[in-house]
Design a protein around this motif. Structure first.
Motif, PDB file in Angstrom:
ATOM      1  N   VAL A  50       0.850  -1.188   0.000  1.00  0.00           N
ATOM      2  CA  VAL A  50       0.000   0.000   0.000  1.00  0.00           C
ATOM      3  C   VAL A  50       0.888   1.241   0.000  1.00  0.00           C
ATOM      4  O   VAL A  50       1.808   1.353   0.817  1.00  0.00           O
ATOM      5  N   ALA A  51       0.606   2.166  -0.918  1.00  0.00           N
ATOM      6  CA  ALA A  51       1.373   3.411  -1.016  1.00  0.00           C
ATOM      7  C   ALA A  51       0.734   4.478  -0.135  1.00  0.00           C
ATOM      8  O   ALA A  51      -0.471   4.697  -0.181  1.00  0.00           O
ATOM      9  N   CYS A  52       1.561   5.137   0.655  1.00  0.00           N
ATOM     10  CA  CYS A  52       1.082   6.211   1.524  1.00  0.00           C
ATOM     11  C   CYS A  52       0.684   7.417   0.669  1.00  0.00           C
ATOM     12  O   CYS A  52       1.470   7.858  -0.173  1.00  0.00           O
ATOM     13  N   PRO A  53      -0.510   7.974   0.888  1.00  0.00           N
ATOM     14  CA  PRO A  53      -0.925   9.136   0.101  1.00  0.00           C
ATOM     15  C   PRO A  53      -0.169  10.417   0.470  1.00  0.00           C
ATOM     16  O   PRO A  53      -0.134  11.358  -0.311  1.00  0.00           O
ATOM     17  N   ALA A  54       0.455  10.444   1.638  1.00  0.00           N
ATOM     18  CA  ALA A  54       1.159  11.650   2.084  1.00  0.00           C
ATOM     19  C   ALA A  54       2.611  11.696   1.633  1.00  0.00           C
ATOM     20  O   ALA A  54       3.107  12.743   1.215  1.00  0.00           O
TER      21      ALA A  54
END
Length: 72
Positions: A50-54
């Motif tokens: 999962v890629a962090c949106p921040a």
């Protein structure tokens, strides 16, 4: 659904305590936060990246299921 948050652990994430990536469920799954825009699922090994949106850093999840919900 559990209220236990699953967060980014990258030390340079600009969000205090790490951005919320999803909610952990009682049966070992993960419901992705609507802010998450990218993830990769590997069904043969029951894991997801999962890629962090921040900050864009990746975090690996190993569990029973990953659910991505999008509101219209």
């Amino acid at each position: 659904m559990s209220r236990r948050e699953w967060r980014c652990r990258h030390p340079r994430c600009p969000t205090p305590h790490g951005a919320v990536l999803g909610q952990l469920t009682a049966d070992g799954g993960l419901v992705l936060d609507p802010a998450v825009v990218g993830f990769r699922a590997f069904l043969d090994t029951r894991r997801a990246i999962v890629a962090c949106p921040a900050c864009g850093a990746d975090r690996e999840f190993r569990g029973a299921a990953v659910v991505a919900c999008r509101s219209p």
